[in-house]
Design a protein around this motif. Structure first.
Motif, PDB file in Angstrom:
ATOM      1  N   ALA A  29     -27.837  -5.433  -6.062  1.00  0.00           N
ATOM      2  CA  ALA A  29     -27.960  -6.430  -5.007  1.00  0.00           C
ATOM      3  C   ALA A  29     -27.664  -7.839  -5.497  1.00  0.00           C
ATOM      4  O   ALA A  29     -27.403  -8.714  -4.709  1.00  0.00           O
ATOM      5  CB  ALA A  29     -29.373  -6.382  -4.421  1.00  0.00           C
ATOM      6  N   ARG A  46     -24.349  -5.397   0.275  1.00  0.00           N
ATOM      7  CA  ARG A  46     -25.203  -4.410  -0.362  1.00  0.00           C
ATOM      8  C   ARG A  46     -26.587  -4.972  -0.615  1.00  0.00           C
ATOM      9  O   ARG A  46     -26.738  -6.086  -1.082  1.00  0.00           O
ATOM     10  CB  ARG A  46     -24.609  -3.994  -1.702  1.00  0.00           C
ATOM     11  N   SER A  47     -27.572  -4.184  -0.285  1.00  0.00           N
ATOM     12  CA  SER A  47     -28.942  -4.479  -0.667  1.00  0.00           C
ATOM     13  C   SER A  47     -29.528  -3.171  -1.177  1.00  0.00           C
ATOM     14  O   SER A  47     -28.799  -2.186  -1.356  1.00  0.00           O
ATOM     15  CB  SER A  47     -29.740  -5.046   0.501  1.00  0.00           C
ATOM     16  N   ARG A  48     -30.822  -3.101  -1.388  1.00  0.00           N
ATOM     17  CA  ARG A  48     -31.420  -1.896  -1.956  1.00  0.00           C
ATOM     18  C   ARG A  48     -31.201  -0.666  -1.094  1.00  0.00           C
ATOM     19  O   ARG A  48     -31.074   0.426  -1.584  1.00  0.00           O
ATOM     20  CB  ARG A  48     -32.915  -2.112  -2.156  1.00  0.00           C
ATOM     21  N   GLN A  74     -27.615  -9.082   0.956  1.00  0.00           N
ATOM     22  CA  GLN A  74     -28.112  -9.609  -0.316  1.00  0.00           C
ATOM     23  C   GLN A  74     -28.272 -11.118  -0.302  1.00  0.00           C
ATOM     24  O   GLN A  74     -28.755 -11.701  -1.259  1.00  0.00           O
ATOM     25  CB  GLN A  74     -27.200  -9.190  -1.477  1.00  0.00           C
TER      26      GLN A  74
END
Length: 171
Positions: A29, A46-48, A74
């Motif tokens: 991230a 994108r993140s977790r 993110q």
């Protein structure tokens, strides 16, 4: 020195040979570059949890958005604060230029920074923002040099659910 030869160790050293995929559980991230082929203004990142977006908004007491900004998942909350505040334009009933500054801002802990609080003071906007535990501990650790805690009214902060309800209505 980096060469094109393969590394002689059995596992590889990471400098030679083909590129390895990131290890499992490793956070991706923190990357600043958007995905290849995805323009920055699409608000996907994108993140977790995978591809996601973030909605930053200013809402009035009637659960209506005054300004809205969509960023990649993110992206941090605090850097978007001034952009959201600058996009506010509430038309006046009797004519004239629209009102662009609220009287009070209710925000969550993500917006608790020295820069945001000073920006609000410069624009004469009252703030009700809780202080995160790490900032509070740092201020207490400094003792008398830590300064006074920022003003916080629990009763007024209860009205922040309006922003959450506004986001749910938009979704």
């Amino acid at each position: 020195m980096i060469t094109n030869r393969r590394c002689r160790t059995s596992r590889g050293c990471g400098l030679h040979g083909r590129a390895r995929a990131p290890a499992r559980g490793r956070a991706t991230a923190g990357k600043r570059h958007p995905r290849v082929g995805e323009p920055a203004d699409h608000g996907l990142g994108r993140s977790r949890g995978g591809l996601s977006t973030k909605v930053h908004l200013a809402a009035e007491s009637g659960c209506r958005p005054m300004s809205l900004l969509v960023t990649a998942g993110q992206a941090g909350d605090a850097p978007q604060f001034t952009a959201v505040m600058d996009a506010i334009a509430v038309p006046r009933l009797g004519g004239g230029r629209p009102r662009q500054r609220p009287y009070r801002v209710l925000a969550d802990k993500a917006y608790s920074s020295r820069a945001i609080r000073s920006w609000l003071r410069q624009h004469r906007i009252a703030a009700t923002i809780p202080q995160p535990a790490d900032q509070q501990a740092h201020r207490l650790r400094r003792g008398s040099r830590g300064g006074r805690p920022p003003a916080f009214d629990k009763h007024t902060y209860r009205q922040r659910n309006i922003a959450e309800r506004c986001i749910n209505r938009l979704k």
